[in-house]
Design an enzyme around this catalytic site. Structure first.
Site, short mmCIF file in Angstrom:
data_model
loop_
_atom_site.label_atom_id
_atom_site.label_comp_id
_atom_site.label_asym_id
_atom_site.label_seq_id
_atom_site.Cartn_x
_atom_site.Cartn_y
_atom_site.Cartn_z
N ASP A 94 40.58 38.76 54.98
CA ASP A 94 41.21 38.38 53.53
C ASP A 94 40.20 38.21 52.78
O ASP A 94 39.21 37.40 53.09
CB ASP A 94 42.20 37.49 53.72
CG ASP A 94 42.99 37.27 52.74
OD1 ASP A 94 43.24 38.40 51.98
OD2 ASP A 94 43.46 36.28 52.55
N HIS A 95 39.92 38.98 51.61
CA HIS A 95 38.97 38.65 50.54
C HIS A 95 37.77 38.67 51.06
O HIS A 95 36.79 37.60 50.93
CB HIS A 95 39.46 37.07 49.74
CG HIS A 95 40.46 37.24 49.14
ND1 HIS A 95 40.76 38.08 47.95
CD2 HIS A 95 41.85 36.64 49.54
CE1 HIS A 95 41.89 37.75 47.43
NE2 HIS A 95 42.61 37.02 48.34
N ASP A 116 36.56 42.50 48.47
CA ASP A 116 37.04 42.02 47.22
C ASP A 116 35.88 42.02 46.37
O ASP A 116 35.25 41.07 46.11
CB ASP A 116 37.69 40.83 47.19
CG ASP A 116 38.25 39.95 45.97
OD1 ASP A 116 38.09 40.84 45.17
OD2 ASP A 116 38.87 39.32 45.94
N GLU A 146 40.12 45.96 45.79
CA GLU A 146 40.81 45.33 44.68
C GLU A 146 40.34 45.77 43.29
O GLU A 146 39.07 45.65 43.12
CB GLU A 146 41.05 43.64 44.89
CG GLU A 146 41.70 43.01 43.85
CD GLU A 146 41.73 41.46 44.06
OE1 GLU A 146 41.92 41.04 45.30
OE2 GLU A 146 41.76 40.79 43.13
N HIS A 233 48.55 40.61 46.41
CA HIS A 233 48.18 39.27 46.98
C HIS A 233 49.14 38.21 46.26
O HIS A 233 49.77 38.55 45.50
CB HIS A 233 46.63 38.98 46.46
CG HIS A 233 45.86 39.75 47.55
ND1 HIS A 233 44.80 39.11 48.31
CD2 HIS A 233 45.73 41.04 47.77
CE1 HIS A 233 44.26 39.95 49.08
NE2 HIS A 233 44.85 41.10 48.69
N GLY A 234 48.75 37.00 46.48
CA GLY A 234 49.36 35.67 45.86
C GLY A 234 50.85 35.96 45.80
O GLY A 234 51.57 35.57 44.70
N SER A 236 53.42 34.37 47.55
CA SER A 236 54.16 33.26 47.93
C SER A 236 55.22 32.87 47.11
O SER A 236 55.11 33.17 45.67
CB SER A 236 53.49 32.06 48.70
OG SER A 236 52.74 32.21 49.60
N SER A 279 50.45 30.55 51.10
CA SER A 279 50.89 29.23 50.63
C SER A 279 52.43 28.60 51.19
O SER A 279 52.44 27.71 51.64
CB SER A 279 50.96 29.24 48.95
OG SER A 279 49.60 29.34 48.69
P1 13P Z 1 49.78 32.99 48.38
O1 13P Z 1 48.70 31.81 47.99
O2 13P Z 1 50.79 33.34 47.21
O3 13P Z 1 50.50 32.72 49.55
O4 13P Z 1 48.80 34.01 48.57
C1 13P Z 1 48.09 34.48 49.69
C2 13P Z 1 47.07 35.65 49.63
O5 13P Z 1 46.91 36.38 48.56
C3 13P Z 1 46.00 35.59 50.69
O6 13P Z 1 45.17 36.81 50.49
O1 G3H Z 2 43.87 34.38 49.43
C1 G3H Z 2 43.47 33.30 49.54
C2 G3H Z 2 44.26 32.88 50.95
O2 G3H Z 2 45.37 32.20 50.76
C3 G3H Z 2 43.22 31.95 51.89
O3 G3H Z 2 43.02 30.99 51.22
O4 G3H Z 2 40.53 30.83 51.37
O5 G3H Z 2 41.83 28.85 51.35
O6 G3H Z 2 41.56 30.19 53.45
P1 G3H Z 2 41.63 30.08 51.89
ZN ZN Z 3 44.83 36.72 48.35
#
Ligand code: 13P
Ligand code: G3H
Ligand code: ZN
Length: 331
Positions: A94-95, A116, A146, A233-234, A236, A279
């Protein structure tokens, strides 16, 4: 020594996304940093019969150790098999922010990576993403790119304001980079404070309701790259029931607000094939641990508070797969 993801039993995301696109649902991508989170993800997805992407951020690698996480991923596949869960599992970075990080994950057996490049100029994002795709595809690993910037924290880069994805750039980006999926910015953001209270209205229960996602941008992107897998993404929802448990048990999360589940359900029926949730899981775990500590202050066995957190997280994941993403029963 480099290992191949197929030998570890992971799936890449190509087929997952083809099916999700054809049947109008989204594959859940849940982040993990520890054993209880990962067990809950596998049990939640196994019990609801959902394909799943388990994802590791670079922050998770720093926290839990990259080798530990990769073996935990492999352990998750074995645990799913032993439990009789017949679901595809992808192990995803992720990222990812550098070519080297993507290479390291691919060599250790990840089946999918995100590069990313959204904090770079458009040209540099294209160049970096294309370089990762070129390497990843030699190993049959899928790549997520992205375009656009989400407000909040993206791997240590904090953006104050979102920059929505420009639909006019997507065809060129997809064509020049060869990515397999594209994360876009249409109003979601990372963390538990996705909107300021002044951007929201209040419903009859007094809960803050944020402005809707920019479905017009999503539709324009779908028109331009029809049939191409889109990632949110994002995503939650910052479920009020868990925020309330946290606040009733000594926490202080004021004006936390997420993306309403109905909006994610709508997005999952479109070209959105992957929805990232981190989240919401963090909130469940914190809520349950705070509750146990408040109700049983003499408790000091971690199993007695991490166990209830794991159980509730499993329930929340089943709920997401069944009611929000529509991925239940598609594994
Ligand atoms: P949330 O913070 O909304 O859960 O997003 C998580 C996310 O995008 C992880 O890459
Ligand atoms: O996009 C971010 C994810 O929620 C991962 O978060 O970098 O704190 O592990 P983190
Ligand atoms: Zn993310």
């Amino acid at each position: 020594m480099a290992v191949n993801y197929q030998d570890l039993g992971f799936s890449n995301t190509t087929e997952m996304f083809q099916q999700a696109m054809a049947d109008g649902y989204a594959v859940p991508a849940y982040n993990f940093n520890n054993m209880e989170q990962l067990q809950a993800i596998i049990n939640g997805c196994g019990q609801s019969g959902s394909p799943v992407i388990i994802q590791v951020s670079s922050g998770a690698r720093k926290y839990a150790n990259q080798t530990m996480l990769r073996y935990m991923g492999e352990g998750a596949v074995r645990m799913a098999e032993e439990s009789g869960y017949k679901i595809p599992i992808a192990l995803h970075l992720d990222h990812g922010d550098t070519f080297e990080l993507c290479v390291s994950c691919i060599e250790s057996g990840f089946s999918s990576v995100m590069i990313d490049g959204s904090s770079h100029s458009y040209e540099d994002n294209v160049a970096l993403t294309a370089k990762v795709v070129d390497y990843a595809h030699q190993h049959d690993v899928s790549v997520e790119g992205e375009l656009g910037v989400l407000a909040g924290i993206e791997d240590d880069v904090e953006a104050a304001k979102s920059i929505y994805t420009d639909p006019a750039q997507v065809e060129d980006f997809v064509e020049k980079t060869g990515v397999d999926s594209l994360a876009i910015s249409i109003g979601t953001s990372h963390g538990a404070y996705k909107f300021k209270p002044e951007q929201c209205t209040r419903n009859e229960k007094g809960i803050l309701v944020p402005p809707p996602l920019r479905f017009d941008i999503l539709e324009e992107i779908e028109r331009r790259i029809a049939g191409f897998p889109i990632v949110l993404h994002g995503s939650s929802s910052v479920l009020p029931e868990y925020v309330n448990i946290i606040n009733e048990n000594g926490g202080k999360l004021t004006a936390a607000v997420g993306i309403p589940e109905e909006q994610l359900r709508k997005a999952a029926k479109s070209a959105v094939c992957k929805i990232n949730i981190d989240s919401d899981g963090r909130l469940v775990v914190t809520a349950m641990i705070r509750k146990v500590f408040a109700e049983k202050p003499a408790e000091f066995d971690p199993r007695k508070y991490l166990g209830p957190a794991r159980e509730e997280l499993t329930r929340m994941i089943i709920h997401k797969n069944e009611q929000v993403l529509g991925s239940a029963g598609r594994g």
